[in-house]
Every structure is written in structure tokens, then in C-alpha cells.
Design a protein around this motif. Sequence first.
Motif, short mmCIF file in Angstrom:
data_model
loop_
_atom_site.label_atom_id
_atom_site.label_comp_id
_atom_site.label_asym_id
_atom_site.label_seq_id
_atom_site.Cartn_x
_atom_site.Cartn_y
_atom_site.Cartn_z
N LEU A 1 0.83 -1.20 0.00
CA LEU A 1 0.00 0.00 0.00
C LEU A 1 0.87 1.25 0.00
CD1 LEU A 1 -2.80 -0.99 2.54
CD2 LEU A 1 -3.04 -0.70 0.07
N CYS A 2 1.94 1.20 0.77
CA CYS A 2 2.85 2.33 0.85
C CYS A 2 3.51 2.58 -0.50
CB CYS A 2 3.91 2.07 1.92
SG CYS A 2 4.87 3.51 2.38
N ASN A 3 3.87 1.51 -1.20
CA ASN A 3 4.47 1.64 -2.53
C ASN A 3 3.49 2.25 -3.52
OD1 ASN A 3 7.08 0.74 -2.20
ND2 ASN A 3 6.55 -1.40 -2.52
N GLU A 4 2.21 1.92 -3.36
CA GLU A 4 1.20 2.46 -4.26
C GLU A 4 0.86 3.90 -3.93
OE1 GLU A 4 -2.00 -0.28 -3.68
OE2 GLU A 4 -0.92 -1.93 -4.62
N GLY A 5 1.38 4.41 -2.83
CA GLY A 5 1.14 5.80 -2.46
C GLY A 5 -0.12 6.00 -1.64
N SER A 6 -0.80 4.91 -1.28
CA SER A 6 -2.03 5.04 -0.50
C SER A 6 -1.76 5.57 0.90
CB SER A 6 -2.72 3.68 -0.38
OG SER A 6 -2.98 3.16 -1.64
N HIS A 7 -0.66 5.15 1.47
CA HIS A 7 -0.28 5.60 2.81
C HIS A 7 1.12 6.17 2.73
CE1 HIS A 7 -3.44 2.67 3.71
NE2 HIS A 7 -3.64 3.37 4.81
N LYS A 8 1.33 7.24 3.43
CA LYS A 8 2.67 7.84 3.42
C LYS A 8 3.56 7.22 4.48
CE LYS A 8 1.40 12.26 1.46
NZ LYS A 8 1.36 13.68 1.65
N ASN A 9 3.03 7.01 5.66
CA ASN A 9 3.86 6.55 6.78
C ASN A 9 3.15 5.46 7.56
OD1 ASN A 9 5.73 8.71 6.26
ND2 ASN A 9 4.25 10.07 7.23
N ILE A 10 3.92 4.44 7.90
CA ILE A 10 3.39 3.34 8.70
C ILE A 10 4.40 3.05 9.79
CG2 ILE A 10 2.78 0.89 8.69
CD1 ILE A 10 2.06 1.27 5.70
N ILE A 11 3.91 2.87 11.00
CA ILE A 11 4.80 2.47 12.09
C ILE A 11 4.11 1.39 12.89
CG2 ILE A 11 4.02 4.22 13.73
CD1 ILE A 11 7.11 4.38 14.48
N GLU A 12 4.88 0.36 13.25
CA GLU A 12 4.35 -0.75 14.01
C GLU A 12 5.29 -1.04 15.17
OE1 GLU A 12 3.53 -4.81 12.48
OE2 GLU A 12 2.16 -3.74 11.15
N VAL A 13 4.72 -1.21 16.35
CA VAL A 13 5.51 -1.56 17.53
C VAL A 13 5.01 -2.90 18.01
CG1 VAL A 13 6.17 -0.89 19.86
CG2 VAL A 13 5.79 0.87 18.13
N ARG A 14 5.92 -3.88 18.07
CA ARG A 14 5.57 -5.23 18.51
C ARG A 14 6.25 -5.51 19.84
NH1 ARG A 14 7.50 -7.25 13.02
NH2 ARG A 14 5.86 -6.53 11.65
N ASP A 15 5.43 -5.81 20.83
CA ASP A 15 5.94 -6.14 22.16
C ASP A 15 6.05 -7.66 22.24
OD1 ASP A 15 6.60 -6.33 24.79
OD2 ASP A 15 4.86 -5.24 25.54
N VAL A 16 7.27 -8.15 22.42
CA VAL A 16 7.50 -9.59 22.53
C VAL A 16 8.18 -9.88 23.87
CG1 VAL A 16 7.50 -10.20 20.10
CG2 VAL A 16 9.56 -9.28 21.08
N GLY A 17 7.41 -9.78 24.94
CA GLY A 17 7.94 -10.01 26.27
C GLY A 17 8.79 -8.85 26.74
N PHE A 18 10.06 -9.11 27.03
CA PHE A 18 10.96 -8.06 27.48
C PHE A 18 11.68 -7.40 26.31
CE2 PHE A 18 10.77 -10.91 31.21
CZ PHE A 18 10.15 -10.01 32.07
N ALA A 19 11.27 -7.74 25.09
CA ALA A 19 11.87 -7.15 23.90
C ALA A 19 10.81 -6.36 23.13
CB ALA A 19 12.47 -8.23 23.02
N LEU A 20 11.30 -5.45 22.32
CA LEU A 20 10.41 -4.59 21.55
C LEU A 20 10.98 -4.46 20.15
CD1 LEU A 20 7.89 -2.84 22.22
CD2 LEU A 20 9.44 -0.93 22.49
N GLU A 21 10.11 -4.55 19.17
CA GLU A 21 10.53 -4.37 17.78
C GLU A 21 9.72 -3.23 17.19
OE1 GLU A 21 11.29 -7.32 14.11
OE2 GLU A 21 9.21 -7.27 14.79
N VAL A 22 10.42 -2.27 16.62
CA VAL A 22 9.76 -1.14 15.97
C VAL A 22 10.09 -1.23 14.49
CG1 VAL A 22 9.63 1.36 15.75
CG2 VAL A 22 9.90 0.34 18.00
N VAL A 23 9.05 -1.24 13.68
CA VAL A 23 9.22 -1.27 12.23
C VAL A 23 8.46 -0.09 11.67
CG1 VAL A 23 8.81 -2.60 10.13
CG2 VAL A 23 9.37 -3.78 12.24
#
Length: 172
Positions: free
Chosen positions: A80-102
Motif C-alpha cells: 500500500l505504501c508503494n502504491e502511495g495510499s499511505h505515506k507513513n506506517i509504524i508498528e511496535v511489537r511487544d515480545v515479552g521483554f523485547a520490543l521491535e519497531v518497524v
Amino acid sequence: MPRGGSSSVSVAGRERKDVEKNRRIRMKNLFLHLESLIIPPNHSKKGVSINDLVDHATSYIKQKQEKVEGMKKMKEKLQLCNEGSHKNIIEVRDVGFALEVVSMTNSLSLNGSSLQLLGSIINIMKEEGAEVVSASFHNAGGVTHHTVHSQAYCSRVGIETDRICERLKELY
């Protein structure tokens, strides 16, 4: 004088015992192989029961399935981002004592460089009690993709995921 039937019974009994013995050996080897696939090499493998191994394998498979589903969703968002539908996407995944931000950002909409944005993400995470383990970014097809992995400074306190989400969304 032995009967003709007793000899065939004892042969059949031995064959059943051999078949059962081979089955047990095969099952043992399969469980050892499963253990080598599931349990990291640096963990002590002594005392792992078959029940514990199966439970661990089940949770491992579920975790991998969830990760695949998350990656499928991320792929859809990236498309969707490649098609220009969305400009910015952010995702935060909580995996216990770790965190992943994409985050995925249309490169054309960036006010400043990708490296500055990555630095801002890292600073927010540090301020909120997360120790950054790895960080990367790359540009592909007009989309800048940032990934930051972190863990809690103190495992007892953890990471305030909601607060990090709020602050990161302010960047976009």
C-alpha cells in the motif's frame, strides 16, 4: 517333543518385539532431532522430558505462525505504501521483554534523511527505558524501511510500549 505351532509363535513374538524395539528407537531419534531443532545449543538439554519438548515445540510453532502473519500484514502495508495510499506506517511489537519497531515511510515524504529519523526512533526508545540491540534501514522502491530491536534495561520494570507508540507516532 515340540509342537509345530510353538515355534511359529515364538518367531512371531520375536518379530513383534523387534518391530516394537525399532519403533521406539525411531521415536527416540525423532525426538532427539526435534530437540536439536527447537532447543538452542547453549541450553542444557539434560532433563528435558518428551512432554516438555512437545509443549516447547507447540509454542515455538505458534510463535512462528504469529510472526508469519505479522510479516504478511507488513507486506500488505508495504505494498500500500508503494502504491502511495499511505505515506507513513509504524508498528511496535511487544515480545515479552523485547520490543521491535518497524516503520515504513514513503521516501518522498521524508523531511530530512532516513538516518535522522532512525536516530530519533532510537532516542525515543532509549528515553523510555529500552536498550537498542540492533537498528537498520534501507530504501527500496521509494519506501524507507526502518527496523529497531530493543530490550528492557531492567526486565522487572519492562518497557512502556504504549508511551513509546505515542511518541513514535508524533514523529510521523
